[in-house]
Design a protein around this motif. Structure first.
Motif, PDB file in Angstrom:
ATOM      1  N   THR A   1       0.852  -1.222   0.146  1.00 17.62           N
ATOM      2  CA  THR A   1      -0.062  -0.040   0.039  1.00 17.62           C
ATOM      3  C   THR A   1       0.711   1.290  -0.305  1.00 17.62           C
TER       4      THR A   1
ATOM      5  N   GLU B   1       0.640   5.486   0.313  1.00 19.91           N
ATOM      6  CA  GLU B   1      -0.243   6.387   0.729  1.00 19.91           C
ATOM      7  C   GLU B   1       0.606   7.725   0.428  1.00 19.91           C
TER       8      GLU B   1
ATOM      9  N   SER C   1      -4.435   6.598  -1.479  1.00 14.98           N
ATOM     10  CA  SER C   1      -3.897   5.344  -1.151  1.00 14.98           C
ATOM     11  C   SER C   1      -4.304   4.508  -2.328  1.00 14.98           C
TER      12      SER C   1
ATOM     13  N   SER D   1      -3.286   0.273  -3.453  1.00 11.01           N
ATOM     14  CA  SER D   1      -2.813  -1.131  -2.995  1.00 11.01           C
ATOM     15  C   SER D   1      -2.924  -1.916  -4.130  1.00 11.01           C
TER      16      SER D   1
END
Length: 352
Positions: A174, A176, A181, A183
């Motif tokens: 992930t 951010e 964000s 993933s």
């Protein structure tokens, strides 16, 4: 030039089946190819013992996998857990996705790599102006469903080792930034190698590697001569040298492909699972990772030998590789050679 080196098949690689000795290291790598969920392998040994040569030789043996065409994450067209968000969305919309077969990739992680290079970056400007999640994939994306190799892993920044181990354990990466964000799947076999003279990994990081192989310099003069002669022959005429091992390489590749396919059929007796946990308990191994990895590795070795049932001998062969790096409570202690684990195994299984 990219700092990620995906090993190039056109450059001759020393054949895996030509490597003399170092059985622990070869077995650990093979078992991780059969069951990537074992959690990778840490290879520690003296300089010049063939650590990098052996890991790179593994590339030749890696079977082919099905991937979504032109997908930067090597998404699996069948398994949602190994698909990028984009592929999952396409499937939801019943769009047709093109599929191709390719060999499992092996990606080298250089010591000087930055976190952005490893994890990937988000282009904030593009995200804000165009309203799209502009993600530049990193090495973890490239290594999804493949092998990520870190030479001299004990010299890598601890923070980066944490990032690698977290991704390897969870199977996801992930990224951010500024409230955005992203993933993506990052399920890979993490292979680390290092020289103990340059310092060990912290025990809590070591524990995250599924297996730990120790290799030493070959002492037998006849074997040493054989290794030197082989290396000289390979350096002189690599393609000719490789031809001599074509049959054994193909045989091993077929065996690995079959073992991967048959792994789900392998059973491990409930009594053996109890005994594995008893060994872990008596050795005071923290957590349950040791139990899980030993069970997986035992099943992988049975699959490799084309059997559907795990034997005590299978467990005996793999348990030192799965537990020895989990015994160390004091960072200044050296890692057990495996004798302590073998002795406990013999006691619990009633061997003399």
């Amino acid at each position: 030039m990219s700092d990620a080196i995906t090993l190039d098949q056109s450059r001759p690689i020393f054949p895996f089946t030509a490597i003399v000795g170092q059985e622990e290291m070869k077995l650990s790598l093979i078992l991780n190819v059969i069951d990537p969920k074992i959690g990778g392998v840490m290879i520690m040994g003296d300089r010049g013992t063939g650590k990098s040569t052996t890991v790179r030789a593994l590339v030749d043996l890696l079977p082919e996998i099905e991937v979504v065409l032109n997908d930067p994450f090597n998404s699996d067209p069948q398994d949602p857990e190994l698909m990028s968000e984009e592929v999952r969305e396409k499937l939801k919309r019943n769009e047709k996705i093109e599929v191709t077969n390719r060999k499992i990739l092996m990606v080298d992680l250089p010591l000087g790599a930055t976190e952005d290079r490893v994890c990937g970056t988000i282009d904030i400007e593009k995200a804000l102006t165009e309203g799209v999640k502009a993600f530049e994939p990193g090495l973890l994306a490239k290594a999804n469903r493949g092998i990520l190799y870190v030479d001299e892993v004990n010299l890598l920044d601890d923070h980066l080792v944490d990032v690698l181990l977290d991704s390897a354990a969870s199977g996801w990466n992930t990224v951010e930034r500024e409230g955005i964000s992203i993933s993506h799947p990052a399920r890979f076999i993490l292979v680390g190698s290092g020289n103990p003279e340059e310092g060990e990994l912290r025990p809590q990081l070591l524990d995250r590697f599924g297996m730990h192989a120790q290799i030493g310099t070959v002492k037998d003069p006849n074997l040493r001569v054989k290794i030197v002669e082989q290396r000289a022959s390979f350096d002189e005429a690599p393609l000719e040298f490789r031809k001599n091992y074509n049959d054994s390489q193909k045989e091993l590749t077929d065996k690995l492909t079959e073992a991967r396919h048959n792994l789900k059929k392998v059973e491990i007796d409930y009594d053996f699972r109890i005994k594995i946990s008893q060994i872990c308990s008596e050795l005071n191994v923290d957590g349950l990772r040791g139990d899980i990895v030993t069970n997986r590795a035992s099943k992988a070795i049975a699959a490799f030998e084309n059997r559907n049932e795990v034997t005590p001998q299978d467990i005996f062969r793999v348990i030192p590789l799965c537990l020895r790096h989990r015994l160390r409570k004091d960072p200044l202690e050296s890692i057990d050679s495996g004798d302590k684990v073998r002795d406990t195994f013999k006691k619990v299984f009633g061997y003399q």
